[in-house]
Scaffold this active site. Sequence first.
Site, PDB file in Angstrom:
ATOM      1  N   GLN A  62      38.527  28.331  30.927  1.00  0.00           N
ATOM      2  CA  GLN A  62      38.655  28.135  32.381  1.00  0.00           C
ATOM      3  C   GLN A  62      37.552  27.208  32.904  1.00  0.00           C
ATOM      4  O   GLN A  62      37.803  26.306  33.708  1.00  0.00           O
ATOM      5  CB  GLN A  62      38.566  29.508  33.055  1.00  0.00           C
ATOM      6  CG  GLN A  62      38.414  29.473  34.555  1.00  0.00           C
ATOM      7  CD  GLN A  62      38.492  30.869  35.151  1.00  0.00           C
ATOM      8  OE1 GLN A  62      39.558  31.418  35.298  1.00  0.00           O
ATOM      9  NE2 GLN A  62      37.351  31.464  35.474  1.00  0.00           N
ATOM     10  N   GLU A  71      28.132  43.476  37.050  1.00  0.00           N
ATOM     11  CA  GLU A  71      26.862  42.724  37.017  1.00  0.00           C
ATOM     12  C   GLU A  71      27.061  41.249  36.675  1.00  0.00           C
ATOM     13  O   GLU A  71      26.278  40.397  37.100  1.00  0.00           O
ATOM     14  CB  GLU A  71      25.887  43.346  36.017  1.00  0.00           C
ATOM     15  CG  GLU A  71      25.223  44.639  36.497  1.00  0.00           C
ATOM     16  CD  GLU A  71      24.312  44.441  37.715  1.00  0.00           C
ATOM     17  OE1 GLU A  71      23.698  43.355  37.830  1.00  0.00           O
ATOM     18  OE2 GLU A  71      24.253  45.351  38.554  1.00  0.00           O
ATOM     19  N   LYS A  80      31.711  33.211  30.292  1.00  0.00           N
ATOM     20  CA  LYS A  80      32.625  34.209  29.693  1.00  0.00           C
ATOM     21  C   LYS A  80      34.037  33.638  29.564  1.00  0.00           C
ATOM     22  O   LYS A  80      34.721  33.857  28.565  1.00  0.00           O
ATOM     23  CB  LYS A  80      32.623  35.458  30.582  1.00  0.00           C
ATOM     24  CG  LYS A  80      33.836  36.335  30.520  1.00  0.00           C
ATOM     25  CD  LYS A  80      33.684  37.389  29.483  1.00  0.00           C
ATOM     26  CE  LYS A  80      34.908  38.195  29.211  1.00  0.00           C
ATOM     27  NZ  LYS A  80      35.867  38.364  30.254  1.00  0.00           N
ATOM     28  N   ASP A  81      34.480  32.915  30.619  1.00  0.00           N
ATOM     29  CA  ASP A  81      35.808  32.304  30.602  1.00  0.00           C
ATOM     30  C   ASP A  81      35.643  30.836  30.223  1.00  0.00           C
ATOM     31  O   ASP A  81      35.735  29.932  31.065  1.00  0.00           O
ATOM     32  CB  ASP A  81      36.471  32.478  31.972  1.00  0.00           C
ATOM     33  CG  ASP A  81      36.700  33.945  32.281  1.00  0.00           C
ATOM     34  OD1 ASP A  81      37.698  34.497  31.806  1.00  0.00           O
ATOM     35  OD2 ASP A  81      35.844  34.564  32.948  1.00  0.00           O
ATOM     36  N   SER A 141      33.620  42.939  31.924  1.00  0.00           N
ATOM     37  CA  SER A 141      34.895  42.439  32.440  1.00  0.00           C
ATOM     38  C   SER A 141      35.535  43.511  33.299  1.00  0.00           C
ATOM     39  O   SER A 141      35.428  44.705  32.983  1.00  0.00           O
ATOM     40  CB  SER A 141      35.824  42.097  31.267  1.00  0.00           C
ATOM     41  OG  SER A 141      37.151  41.952  31.721  1.00  0.00           O
ATOM     42  N   GLN A 144      48.358  33.278  38.860  1.00  0.00           N
ATOM     43  CA  GLN A 144      47.815  33.109  37.506  1.00  0.00           C
ATOM     44  C   GLN A 144      48.212  34.249  36.575  1.00  0.00           C
ATOM     45  O   GLN A 144      47.770  34.306  35.428  1.00  0.00           O
ATOM     46  CB  GLN A 144      46.295  32.916  37.541  1.00  0.00           C
ATOM     47  CG  GLN A 144      45.495  34.144  37.936  1.00  0.00           C
ATOM     48  CD  GLN A 144      44.031  33.802  38.152  1.00  0.00           C
ATOM     49  OE1 GLN A 144      43.684  33.086  39.092  1.00  0.00           O
ATOM     50  NE2 GLN A 144      43.160  34.279  37.279  1.00  0.00           N
ATOM     51  N   ARG A 189      38.504  44.126  33.357  1.00  0.00           N
ATOM     52  CA  ARG A 189      39.566  44.739  32.562  1.00  0.00           C
ATOM     53  C   ARG A 189      39.051  45.777  31.562  1.00  0.00           C
ATOM     54  O   ARG A 189      39.859  46.507  30.979  1.00  0.00           O
ATOM     55  CB  ARG A 189      40.368  43.661  31.831  1.00  0.00           C
ATOM     56  CG  ARG A 189      41.253  42.847  32.751  1.00  0.00           C
ATOM     57  CD  ARG A 189      42.201  41.938  31.982  1.00  0.00           C
ATOM     58  NE  ARG A 189      43.233  41.368  32.828  1.00  0.00           N
ATOM     59  CZ  ARG A 189      43.223  40.126  33.332  1.00  0.00           C
ATOM     60  NH1 ARG A 189      42.223  39.320  33.054  1.00  0.00           N
ATOM     61  NH2 ARG A 189      44.209  39.689  34.073  1.00  0.00           N
ATOM     62  N   HIS A 219      29.542  39.253  37.622  1.00  0.00           N
ATOM     63  CA  HIS A 219      29.832  38.544  38.882  1.00  0.00           C
ATOM     64  C   HIS A 219      28.559  38.420  39.724  1.00  0.00           C
ATOM     65  O   HIS A 219      28.277  37.365  40.300  1.00  0.00           O
ATOM     66  CB  HIS A 219      30.840  39.330  39.727  1.00  0.00           C
ATOM     67  CG  HIS A 219      32.201  39.483  39.119  1.00  0.00           C
ATOM     68  ND1 HIS A 219      32.728  40.713  38.764  1.00  0.00           N
ATOM     69  CD2 HIS A 219      33.154  38.573  38.830  1.00  0.00           C
ATOM     70  CE1 HIS A 219      33.944  40.547  38.292  1.00  0.00           C
ATOM     71  NE2 HIS A 219      34.231  39.265  38.310  1.00  0.00           N
TER      72      HIS A 219
HETATM   73  P1  AMP Z   1      37.082  37.126  37.528  1.00  0.00           P
HETATM   74  O1  AMP Z   1      36.800  38.059  38.638  1.00  0.00           O
HETATM   75  O2  AMP Z   1      37.361  37.787  36.231  1.00  0.00           O
HETATM   76  O3  AMP Z   1      38.101  36.066  37.899  1.00  0.00           O
HETATM   77  O4  AMP Z   1      35.715  36.329  37.280  1.00  0.00           O
HETATM   78  C1  AMP Z   1      35.069  35.625  38.311  1.00  0.00           C
HETATM   79  C2  AMP Z   1      33.937  34.819  37.723  1.00  0.00           C
HETATM   80  O5  AMP Z   1      33.018  35.693  37.071  1.00  0.00           O
HETATM   81  C3  AMP Z   1      34.402  33.805  36.670  1.00  0.00           C
HETATM   82  O6  AMP Z   1      33.672  32.597  36.832  1.00  0.00           O
HETATM   83  C4  AMP Z   1      34.058  34.491  35.376  1.00  0.00           C
HETATM   84  O7  AMP Z   1      33.825  33.593  34.310  1.00  0.00           O
HETATM   85  C5  AMP Z   1      32.777  35.231  35.755  1.00  0.00           C
HETATM   86  N1  AMP Z   1      32.508  36.352  34.847  1.00  0.00           N
HETATM   87  C6  AMP Z   1      33.392  37.290  34.415  1.00  0.00           C
HETATM   88  N2  AMP Z   1      32.792  38.134  33.557  1.00  0.00           N
HETATM   89  C7  AMP Z   1      31.510  37.723  33.433  1.00  0.00           C
HETATM   90  C8  AMP Z   1      30.376  38.188  32.681  1.00  0.00           C
HETATM   91  N3  AMP Z   1      30.466  39.242  31.860  1.00  0.00           N
HETATM   92  N4  AMP Z   1      29.202  37.520  32.814  1.00  0.00           N
HETATM   93  C9  AMP Z   1      29.103  36.437  33.635  1.00  0.00           C
HETATM   94  N5  AMP Z   1      30.134  35.956  34.363  1.00  0.00           N
HETATM   95  C10 AMP Z   1      31.312  36.588  34.269  1.00  0.00           C
END
Ligand code: AMP
Length: 280
Positions: A153, A35, A149-150, A185, A61, A187, A37
């Site tokens: 980054q 959710e 969240k990041d 996440s 990365q 993960r 994303h």
């Molecule tokens: P990732 O797939 O982990 O590389 O994340 C892709 C994007 O989704 C990045 O901009 C993250 O900061 C964002 N993101 C990851 N987890 C969340 C979350 N729980 N809520 C909002 N955005 C998120």
Amino acid sequence: MKILRTPEEMQRAAQALRCEGKIIGFVPTMGFLHEGHLSLMKIARERADVTVASIFVNPTQFGPNEDLAAYPRDFERDEKLCRETGVDLLFYPTPETMYLDSHSVWVDEDSLSEVLCGAARPGHFRGVCTVVAKLLNIVLPDFMVLGEKDAQQLRILRRMVRDLNFPVEIISGPTLREADGLAMSSRNKYLSPAERAEAVCLFQGLEKAKELFAAGERDADALKEAICEIINKTTGTVDYIEIADNESLKSFQALEKPVLVALAVKFSGARLIDNAVLGK
Ligand code: AMP
């Protein structure tokens, strides 16, 4: 929704859209969507004529002993979620088309990347900056939506866009959480049921820091200790707990300006991160 699988194909589509004067909104991801994303894609959809999402588990990365091979992937499910969320173009390249054998140009940010996750994961932000620079050149978006969240980054990519004059606006979206407060996440899937129950400690630590801050505590060590105490009641081990200037990410002792509280905790199955800004 159209799926584009090579940088050339994606770039041609983006160029054609720009010629038509369309506003392109972009959400880069590594897939295994949740959710959080999707909330970023919804933000993009509201402001863009064309919403582009990418799914790419970026090998550069990940460190040599990290979870690149094990990183969860489910393209079929992701594709369906993107379609349902109103994504128009889904960019889904292979590592081979993104990184040719002779790839030799990198983007290095060398201030904000030194601390927090950058200290714990050498080379991580070089991989992030390089792939996002490439994605911006391929997708040609007017704006890109990134998650708070990041936090590190987000700040590093804002710096990259500023310092390298990328003609793109960065919009940030808030962290989406599970019902108990755990930040969503990809993960989280690695956690055992017992660890999943304990993983809420990151959120609880941040809530405790907010509470102490609201009550007037301005000593960074006192806040860090309070968070550490909560983490130490679990099987998780603290990778870092930092209180840093919200912009420079430099460590802070007396909390006068807005500060970023950021932490990373290792469980046997996953290393989790979370953050909050105090004094905004
Ligand atoms: P990732 O797939 O982990 O590389 O994340 C892709 C994007 O989704 C990045 O901009 C993250 O900061 C964002 N993101 C990851 N987890 C969340 C979350 N729980 N809520 C909002 N955005 C998120």
